[in-house]
Scaffold this motif. Structure first.
Motif, PDB file in Angstrom:
ATOM      1  N   LEU A   1       0.833  -1.196   0.000  1.00  0.00           N
ATOM      2  CA  LEU A   1       0.000   0.000   0.000  1.00  0.00           C
ATOM      3  C   LEU A   1       0.871   1.250   0.000  1.00  0.00           C
ATOM      4  CD1 LEU A   1      -2.670  -1.100   2.641  1.00  0.00           C
ATOM      5  CD2 LEU A   1      -2.571  -1.590   0.190  1.00  0.00           C
ATOM      6  N   GLY A   2       0.599   2.153  -0.941  1.00  0.00           N
ATOM      7  CA  GLY A   2       1.379   3.386  -1.044  1.00  0.00           C
ATOM      8  C   GLY A   2       0.791   4.500  -0.201  1.00  0.00           C
ATOM      9  N   GLU A   3       1.432   5.673  -0.284  1.00  0.00           N
ATOM     10  CA  GLU A   3       0.976   6.832   0.485  1.00  0.00           C
ATOM     11  C   GLU A   3      -0.268   7.436  -0.157  1.00  0.00           C
ATOM     12  OE1 GLU A   3       4.087   9.618   0.920  1.00  0.00           O
ATOM     13  OE2 GLU A   3       5.429   8.255   1.991  1.00  0.00           O
ATOM     14  N   GLY A   4      -1.162   7.962   0.714  1.00  0.00           N
ATOM     15  CA  GLY A   4      -2.411   8.533   0.244  1.00  0.00           C
ATOM     16  C   GLY A   4      -2.212   9.888  -0.426  1.00  0.00           C
ATOM     17  N   ARG A   5      -3.117  10.187  -1.373  1.00  0.00           N
ATOM     18  CA  ARG A   5      -3.121  11.480  -2.054  1.00  0.00           C
ATOM     19  C   ARG A   5      -4.174  12.389  -1.424  1.00  0.00           C
ATOM     20  NH1 ARG A   5      -3.131   8.033  -6.885  1.00  0.00           N
ATOM     21  NH2 ARG A   5      -1.057   7.949  -7.808  1.00  0.00           N
ATOM     22  N   GLY A   6      -4.215  13.593  -1.897  1.00  0.00           N
ATOM     23  CA  GLY A   6      -5.165  14.557  -1.354  1.00  0.00           C
ATOM     24  C   GLY A   6      -6.606  14.220  -1.653  1.00  0.00           C
ATOM     25  N   ASP A   7      -6.868  13.465  -2.719  1.00  0.00           N
ATOM     26  CA  ASP A   7      -8.249  13.099  -3.058  1.00  0.00           C
ATOM     27  C   ASP A   7      -8.701  11.806  -2.396  1.00  0.00           C
ATOM     28  OD1 ASP A   7      -6.686  11.304  -4.413  1.00  0.00           O
ATOM     29  OD2 ASP A   7      -7.585  11.641  -6.380  1.00  0.00           O
ATOM     30  N   GLY A   8      -7.878  11.254  -1.509  1.00  0.00           N
ATOM     31  CA  GLY A   8      -8.270  10.040  -0.795  1.00  0.00           C
ATOM     32  C   GLY A   8      -7.849   8.758  -1.478  1.00  0.00           C
ATOM     33  N   THR A   9      -7.246   8.815  -2.656  1.00  0.00           N
ATOM     34  CA  THR A   9      -6.788   7.610  -3.348  1.00  0.00           C
ATOM     35  C   THR A   9      -5.312   7.366  -3.051  1.00  0.00           C
ATOM     36  OG1 THR A   9      -6.170   8.783  -5.362  1.00  0.00           O
ATOM     37  CG2 THR A   9      -8.461   8.018  -5.180  1.00  0.00           C
ATOM     38  N   PHE A  10      -4.842   6.176  -3.382  1.00  0.00           N
ATOM     39  CA  PHE A  10      -3.424   5.847  -3.242  1.00  0.00           C
ATOM     40  C   PHE A  10      -3.104   4.739  -4.226  1.00  0.00           C
ATOM     41  CE2 PHE A  10      -5.804   3.356  -0.195  1.00  0.00           C
ATOM     42  CZ  PHE A  10      -5.326   2.078  -0.363  1.00  0.00           C
ATOM     43  N   GLU A  11      -1.820   4.560  -4.495  1.00  0.00           N
ATOM     44  CA  GLU A  11      -1.390   3.506  -5.401  1.00  0.00           C
ATOM     45  C   GLU A  11      -1.028   2.256  -4.610  1.00  0.00           C
ATOM     46  OE1 GLU A  11       1.761   4.890  -7.857  1.00  0.00           O
ATOM     47  OE2 GLU A  11       0.419   5.919  -9.256  1.00  0.00           O
ATOM     48  N   MET A  12      -1.267   1.129  -5.231  1.00  0.00           N
ATOM     49  CA  MET A  12      -0.997  -0.159  -4.587  1.00  0.00           C
ATOM     50  C   MET A  12      -0.192  -1.029  -5.552  1.00  0.00           C
ATOM     51  SD  MET A  12      -3.732  -3.046  -3.242  1.00  0.00           S
ATOM     52  CE  MET A  12      -4.388  -3.328  -4.898  1.00  0.00           C
ATOM     53  N   GLY A  13       0.934  -1.536  -5.090  1.00  0.00           N
ATOM     54  CA  GLY A  13       1.666  -2.537  -5.846  1.00  0.00           C
ATOM     55  C   GLY A  13       1.086  -3.911  -5.556  1.00  0.00           C
ATOM     56  N   LEU A  14       0.943  -4.737  -6.598  1.00  0.00           N
ATOM     57  CA  LEU A  14       0.309  -6.041  -6.418  1.00  0.00           C
ATOM     58  C   LEU A  14       1.155  -7.118  -7.097  1.00  0.00           C
ATOM     59  CD1 LEU A  14      -2.206  -7.502  -5.295  1.00  0.00           C
ATOM     60  CD2 LEU A  14      -3.244  -7.219  -7.556  1.00  0.00           C
ATOM     61  N   MET A  15       1.532  -8.132  -6.335  1.00  0.00           N
ATOM     62  CA  MET A  15       2.245  -9.295  -6.849  1.00  0.00           C
ATOM     63  C   MET A  15       1.410 -10.533  -6.532  1.00  0.00           C
ATOM     64  SD  MET A  15       4.877 -10.802  -8.255  1.00  0.00           S
ATOM     65  CE  MET A  15       6.196  -9.580  -8.250  1.00  0.00           C
TER      66      MET A  15
END
Length: 561
Positions: free
Chosen positions: A224-238
């Motif tokens: 789980l990545g760091e959150g953005r200002g709009d409430g979304t974040f990036e997630m790496g998936l393996m």
């Protein structure tokens, strides 16, 4: 012989038919061993009864596999029996197909016995063996030839120059020595077929069959990545495919595939796949002693039962598994998983198979006996994700407020994304377990473990993560019923939502079954999601939402009572 005494021609024809027929039927068939396989293809299907959240049984897997073996065989002219040594012990013999033979398959059988003391005796019936008796006083042994006259199903009788005698009944230490092991009696399972070839020759054939005792599941690791200002974040998936082979046979350098999806299965493969037996030799003898004193029971060196085959725990030291050739424990895998990367050429590719999904491993791999194999099949660096919060709104439960204090409950939290390419995903996600990690000052830490069902491309993905510590809700009946023109009353509902996050929070208010309620919202339109009537709202960072709306029972609700 005169013509009057000569039998009619039809009698001669019938006599020829009835004498030649049995001789032809008794034609000796040569037994030919096929070569060891030069190529394997293994396609694994998961347990059709397993549901999301249920792990595969490592000690008794309920899935199955389709196995194809390429072999070479040299046939003599005429009818012969081909023996395929080393097939899977879980083989479903009725499913077997052999291609590449000019004469096809006439008959097929599964050898019921493995090499064992009892099977060796049975195959030597009527043949010579050597029996050696040791004099306990002098330690000298005396050997002589004997002929086996009975099968190994309770007692063993030999014929020697002195007559007939039961083995292990002389009171002396004895052993039997066999001149050889019949070639068709093997320590490995054997499948055989009968075929016919007019001229004989060497052929490359393919044996294809179903086998019991396999299974597979998917394992996911999310960073789980760091959150953005709009409430979304990036997630790496393996993602990894974990394949289990509980048979005692390995399939080296195999083309490995797994199939995701539900297949209608009518046959009970477990019942059809009767593994061959290694039978022990248990000998009984006449009693010694007298009827007055009783008949003591002596043990005459009956060999103990062979040890059971190694279990999964024996072969893998608990939860140890094989990952790209290295053995690791599951706990160790969880610790190093966020740092794992796999080259694109080593990952399983996805293909369509009717309504199912097939994952093909691009490289040949060894599917080991009593083993696990893990193969990467998905890697995404930036899946657009957000938290989705869920709060229940019960129109039949009173909403309480004491002075300025509101009784708030924790909202449940979900990991939300969409299985689309524009969200950074766009790949089928087979059923399995996901471990989610979040970066901290001490390195990646496990924050959740959730179960996935099958998610095809295009669907929304919602994964339950428990209760939130930052979003709270209170929603319920606040009185002031107002009847409409037909006498039905609207109930006033109060909804209070609180967001303690530094980013906006999307909250889904669940109102009940859509057939039972009508809603007058303060703004956002209610809609049906997963069989429930819901309203989606967004609460600002460190903000609060306090709204009132109305609900009433639908006409359909009253008609069903």
């Amino acid at each position: 012989m005169t013509s009057a005494m000569r039998p009619p021609a039809t009698w001669i024809a019938l006599l020829t038919l009835f004498t030649a027929g049995p001789l032809a039927a008794q034609e000796e068939r040569e037994r030919v061993f096929a070569s060891e396989p030069t190529h394997y293809a293994v396609t694994v299907y998961r347990d059709p009864e397993r549901v999301p959240g249920e792990r595969m049984e490592r000690d008794w897997p309920q899935g199955y596999a389709m196995i194809s073996e390429t072999r070479t065989v040299t046939l003599p002219p005429g009818r012969s029996t081909i023996l395929f040594e080393g097939v899977a012990e879980g083989m479903v013999a009725v499913s077997a197909i052999v291609t590449g033979l000019p004469g096809g398959t006439i008959e097929k059988n599964r050898n019921a016995d493995l090499l064992s003391p009892a099977a060796l005796v049975d195959r030597t019936l009527g043949n010579r063996v050597t029996i050696t008796r040791t004099n306990p006083a002098t330690g000298e042994g005396r050997s002589e030839e004997a002929i086996v006259r009975t099968r190994a199903d309770g007692g063993l009788v030999l014929q020697t120059r002195d007559g007939f005698e039961a083995v292990r009944c002389s009171g002396l230490p004895e052993k039997l020595t066999f001149p050889s092991v019949p070639r068709e009696l093997s320590s490995r399972p054997i499948f055989n077929i009968d075929t016919h070839d007019e001229t004989g020759g060497t052929y490359e054939v393919t044996l294809t069959y179903l086998s019991w005792g396999f299974d597979w599941e998917a394992n996911y690791v999310a960073q789980l990545g760091e959150g953005r200002g709009d409430g979304t974040f990036e997630m790496g998936l393996m993602s990894w495919l974990t394949v289990l082979n509980d048979n005692g046979q390995s399939f080296p350098d195999a083309q490995l595939m797994v199939v995701a999806g539900e297949i209608a299965i009518e046959s009970d493969f477990e019942e059809l796949a009767e593994a061959p037996l290694a039978r022990g030799l248990s000998l009984t003898c006449y009693p010694f002693g007298s009827t007055a004193r009783g008949s003591p029971t002596y043990g005459y060196g009956v060999p103990p039962a062979p040890p059971p085959p190694p279990t999964m725990s024996d072969g893998f030291n608990g939860d140890a598994i094989v990952v790209t050739g290295a053995r690791r424990r599951v706990s160790e895998l969880a610790e190093v998983a966020p740092a794992m990367t796999v080259s694109e050429g080593a990952m399983a590719s996805e293909e369509q198979l009717a309504d199912l999904k097939l994952y093909r491993v691009p490289r040949e791999v060894t599917v080991s006996a009593k083993g696990l194999k893990q193969i990467a099949f998905l890697a995404r660096d930036a899946v657009r994700t957000r938290w989705l919060y869920r709060a229940e709104c019960d129109a039949t439960q009173r909403w309480y407020k004491v002075e300025d204090e509101i009784d708030l409950d924790e909202a449940s939290i979900k990991l939300f994304t969409q299985n689309k390419e524009e969200f950074g995903l766009g790949a089928s996600l087979p059923m399995g377990t996901l471990n989610a990690f979040e970066a901290t000052s001490l390195g990646p830490q496990l924050v959740a473990q959730v179960e996935l069902r099958d998610y095809p491309v295009g669907q929304e993905v919602e994964l339950d993560l428990g209760e939130s510590a930052r979003v709270y809700a209170s929603c319920g009946y606040a009185g002031n019923q107002e009847p409409d023109a037909r006498g039905r009353r609207w109930t006033r509902i109060n909804a209070v939502l609180w967001n303690a996050n530094d980013t906006p929070a999307k909250v889904r208010l669940v109102l009940g079954y859509p057939d039972y309620w009508e809603v007058r919202s303060w703004g956002p339109d209610p809609y049906v999601k997963n069989g429930e009537l819901v309203i989606d709202v967004e609460i600002p960072a460190n903000g609060r939402l306090d709204k009132t709306f109305r609900m009433r029972r639908s006409e359909l609700f009253f008609s069903r009572r």
